[in-house]
Enzyme design. Structure first.
Site, PDB file in Angstrom:
ATOM      1  N   HIS A 258       4.889  -7.189  14.587  1.00 34.37           N
ATOM      2  CA  HIS A 258       6.087  -7.964  14.274  1.00 34.37           C
ATOM      3  C   HIS A 258       5.730  -9.438  14.076  1.00 34.37           C
ATOM      4  CE1 HIS A 258       8.745  -4.680  14.871  1.00 34.37           C
ATOM      5  NE2 HIS A 258       8.388  -4.499  16.127  1.00 34.37           N
TER       6      HIS A 258
ATOM      7  N   GLU B  51     -10.515   7.798   0.862  1.00 33.93           N
ATOM      8  CA  GLU B  51     -10.655   6.995   2.079  1.00 33.93           C
ATOM      9  C   GLU B  51     -11.562   7.685   3.086  1.00 33.93           C
ATOM     10  OE1 GLU B  51      -6.545   5.161   3.124  1.00 33.93           O
ATOM     11  OE2 GLU B  51      -6.105   7.118   2.289  1.00 33.93           O
TER      12      GLU B  51
ATOM     13  N   ASP C  23      -9.588   2.145   5.147  1.00 37.57           N
ATOM     14  CA  ASP C  23      -9.922   3.331   5.926  1.00 37.57           C
ATOM     15  C   ASP C  23     -11.327   3.829   5.612  1.00 37.57           C
ATOM     16  OD1 ASP C  23      -7.825   3.942   7.735  1.00 37.57           O
ATOM     17  OD2 ASP C  23      -6.534   4.380   6.031  1.00 37.57           O
TER      18      ASP C  23
ATOM     19  N   CYS D 127      -7.655  -0.306  -3.780  1.00 31.38           N
ATOM     20  CA  CYS D 127      -6.413  -0.868  -3.257  1.00 31.38           C
ATOM     21  C   CYS D 127      -6.528  -1.302  -1.794  1.00 31.38           C
ATOM     22  CB  CYS D 127      -5.244   0.101  -3.422  1.00 31.38           C
ATOM     23  SG  CYS D 127      -5.435   1.610  -2.464  1.00 31.38           S
TER      24      CYS D 127
HETATM   25  C1  PEP Z   1      -6.778   1.672   2.751  1.00 29.95           C
HETATM   26  O1  PEP Z   1      -7.010   2.428   3.702  1.00 29.95           O
HETATM   27  O2  PEP Z   1      -7.651   0.978   2.203  1.00 29.95           O
HETATM   28  C2  PEP Z   1      -5.421   1.553   2.212  1.00 29.95           C
HETATM   29  C3  PEP Z   1      -5.168   0.834   1.138  1.00 29.95           C
HETATM   30  O3  PEP Z   1      -4.424   2.167   2.901  1.00 29.95           O
HETATM   31  P1  PEP Z   1      -3.781   1.586   4.249  1.00 29.95           P
HETATM   32  O4  PEP Z   1      -4.313   0.201   4.448  1.00 29.95           O
HETATM   33  O5  PEP Z   1      -2.323   1.637   4.052  1.00 29.95           O
HETATM   34  O6  PEP Z   1      -4.303   2.558   5.255  1.00 29.95           O
HETATM   35 MG    MG Z   2      -5.559   3.949   4.281  1.00 29.52          MG
END
Ligand code: PEP
Ligand code: MG
Length: 596
Positions: free
Chosen positions: A202, A443, A467, A514
């Site tokens: 938060h 991932e 991840d 991403c």
């Molecule tokens: C990641 O794991 O790189 C990803 C983009 O997903 P999140 O950060 O939501 O786990």
């Molecule tokens: Mg992820």
């Protein structure tokens, strides 16, 4: 020698909101409420239960007011937390548990609240562990509110410099609870320092939303000096207690140049990004809720590369209906001016628990029932989300991305569900995009190493480097203790990414990144060097990444990557990439220095 309360002390933490702040420290203790204990006689029970019922009503009324204020100041998304808390007060089993304690244990309402909340928190921690966004915090928050109401005290401990001094302040607290964030004097708030909570806590969400520097992971209780002047460095992730005049001057100067740099980069964020030799590079956004992203940012970019739909689920006290989901997705698409949104299906479990999704206790939730694994075994959940997404696809360009895929077989199972929904919709004469693309996140290291079959079948692949790094390095991405080992520029991690890129190139499947690497200038240089031409990041990183892309040619980036791989160790790679980045992108020097 033990430092005295006036010594200068630098405390390392974790940066969760960028920028620099100087102010006087105001300590806030969320758990400042006593629990009076007194025994009841049988004949007192009714009166005590009545006192409890009145307190529950008052607390609910307070929460409705807090929600309304928060909604107008910070936004609907974050304010929904207080809706969730009101629902807990309404939960029949919560009220029943409290009344039963009073009647059977013959204890006063305060003790009943204390014990009942404790039991709920324990039950919850048996269900989910290691989460950043902590649902137990909501329970504790509701408990404290009830105790305050019962004791006739103000609704919040009112953590900060209200009235009194006009000096800007740094809020220092073990944990920032949702109610506290609502009662902050935000006008004078300069920075936030907390012990617990990571980037999705938060405190971090509030800080980023308000543009306030914040550092977490600081052991607040053990700080040698309390109060006085502090510097918060939200770029480097440290705090200076009792800073020298030079520290304050340096922080002020770095803060100014940071703000100037951001403004400068802002001006250059428009249009398609191209490498110096003219290759287009797609810069996309990572988004948790489209309402938070300024429209101009959306229209200047190719679209949203990662829409984390789990936050739509987390912001509610129960599962959204199919129609609610359709409305939300269409609302997002309508804002896009033709850009594409890549909606990732719900990625809960692991470090993102969903309070109302009751899952059994798991000793290792991050290696357990999360992402697509969970969705596939919860067919109603996945079915309703996929159906909502397909229906929304009639209203704009969208793609569907599946999180935490371990094997291509899971991808196939999800595709089967998509195909069956498509034939249902067709039969019912409901419109949807017949060409809709289904992609997969990579991932999991084993999938990265043997990515060929997935690359052959998926319409696109997106590499989740957060991840992927966590699993490849065996380092919890949310654990500040082992944060030094969390190094996405580790040669092992780079090699995994390279495997995915090569497999996708062989199959002609589009690939993007991403994870957070896509917003980090050093990593971006290496990703370009591997041949990645689509990157999705938080809006804050777009200007700096654009600078890097525009300054280098594909050959230069490739050469940096090949040399980096040959160096073989994380430290050597980091040093090399940084020096090359400074050579190739001279304007970056102040940025990197400011960032720390
Ligand atoms: C990641 O794991 O790189 C990803 C983009 O997903 P999140 O950060 O939501 O786990
Ligand atoms: Mg992820």
């Amino acid at each position: 020698m033990t430092p005295t309360r006036h010594d200068r002390v630098v405390v390392e933490g974790k940066p969760v909101s960028p920028g620099l702040a100087v102010g006087h420290a105001v300590f806030h203790d969320a758990a400042d409420v006593d629990v009076p204990v007194f025994a009841l006689e049988e004949e007192d029970v009714k009166a005590e239960q009545h006192r409890l019922a009145t307190a529950l009503r008052r607390a609910k009324k307070q929460l409705a007011e807090v929600q309304a204020t928060f909604e107008s100041e910070v936004g609907k998304h974050d304010a929904a937390i207080f809706g969730m808390q009101q629902l807990l007060l309404d939960d029949p089993s919560f009220g029943k548990g409290l009344r039963r304690r009073i009647a059977e244990d013959l204890v006063n309402a305060e003790v009943a609240v204390h014990d009942e909340i404790l039991q709920w928190v324990q039950r919850l921690s048996g269900v989910h562990t290691g989460g950043d966004r902590d649902p137990a915090a909501d329970l504790r928050d509701v408990g404290l509110r009830l105790l305050r109401v019962l004791s006739g005290r103000p609704s919040s401990s009112g953590p900060v410099a209200k009235g009194g001094t006009e000096e800007r302040y740094i809020l220092v607290t073990e944990e920032l609870l949702p109610s506290d964030t609502a009662s902050l004097d935000r006008k004078l708030l300069a920075g936030i320092v907390t012990s617990s909570g990571g980037a999705a806590s938060h405190a971090a969400i509030l800080a980023r939303g308000l543009g306030i520097p914040a550092v977490t992971g600081v052991d607040v209780a053990r700080l040698p000096a309390r109060g006085g002047r502090w510097v918060v460095d939200g770029n480097a992730g440290h705090v200076i207690v009792n800073p020298s005049d030079e520290d304050v001057a340096a922080a002020a100067e770095r803060g100014r140049s940071f703000a100037r740099l951001l403004q400068g980069f802002e001006k250059e964020t428009r249009g398609v990004a191209r490498t110096r030799d003219g290759a287009p590079v797609e810069l996309l956004l990572n988004v948790e809720n489209w309402e938070e992203v300024p429209r101009r940012v959306l229209t200047d970019l190719g679209g949203i590369g990662l829409y984390r739909t789990e936050f739509l689920y987390m912001a509610r006290p129960h599962f959204p209906s199919e129609q609610e989901q359709v409305d939300h997705y269409v609302g997002a698409l309508e804002r896009m001016d033709g850009g594409t949104i890549t909606f990732r299906t719900i990625d809960v479990g692991g470090d993102k628990p969903l309070p109302y999704l009751k899952t059994p206790h798991e000793p290792n939730p991050v290696l357990g029932w999360r992402g697509l694994r969970l969705s596939l075994e919860w067919p109603d959940l996945l079915y309703s989300q996929l159906r909502a997404l397909l229906r929304a696809s009639a209203h704009g360009k969208l793609r569907i991305l599946l999180p935490m895929v371990t094997m291509v077989e899971e991808f196939r199972a999800a595709r089967e569900i998509v195909l069956s929904i498509q034939s249902d919709l067709r039969a019912a004469g409901k419109p949807f995009d017949e060409g809709l693309e289904l992609g997969a996140m990579v991932e999991v290291p084993a999938l990265a190493l043997a990515c060929g079959p997935l690359a052959a079948e998926a319409d696109f692949v997106s590499i989740g480097t957060n991840d992927l790094s966590q699993y490849a390095l065996a380092v919890d991405r949310n654990n500040a203790r082992v944060a030094d080992l969390y190094q996405p520029l580790n040669p092992g991690v780079l090699s995994l990414i390279r495997h995915v890129v090569d497999a996708c190139a062989q199959e002609g499947t589009p690939v993007s990144v991403c994870g957070e690497m896509a917003g980090d200038p050093e990593a971006v240089l290496l990703l370009l060097g591997m041949g990645i031409h689509a990157m999705s990041m938080s809006p804050y990183h777009v200007p700096i990444v654009r600078q890097v892309v525009a300054a280098v040619t594909r050959d230069e980036a490739r050469a940096v990557f090949e040399s980096a791989v040959a160096l073989g160790t994380t430290t050597a790679i980091r040093t090399w990439v940084r020096s090359e980045l400074l050579r190739l992108v001279p304007g970056l020097d102040p940025w990197l220095r400011v960032r720390g």
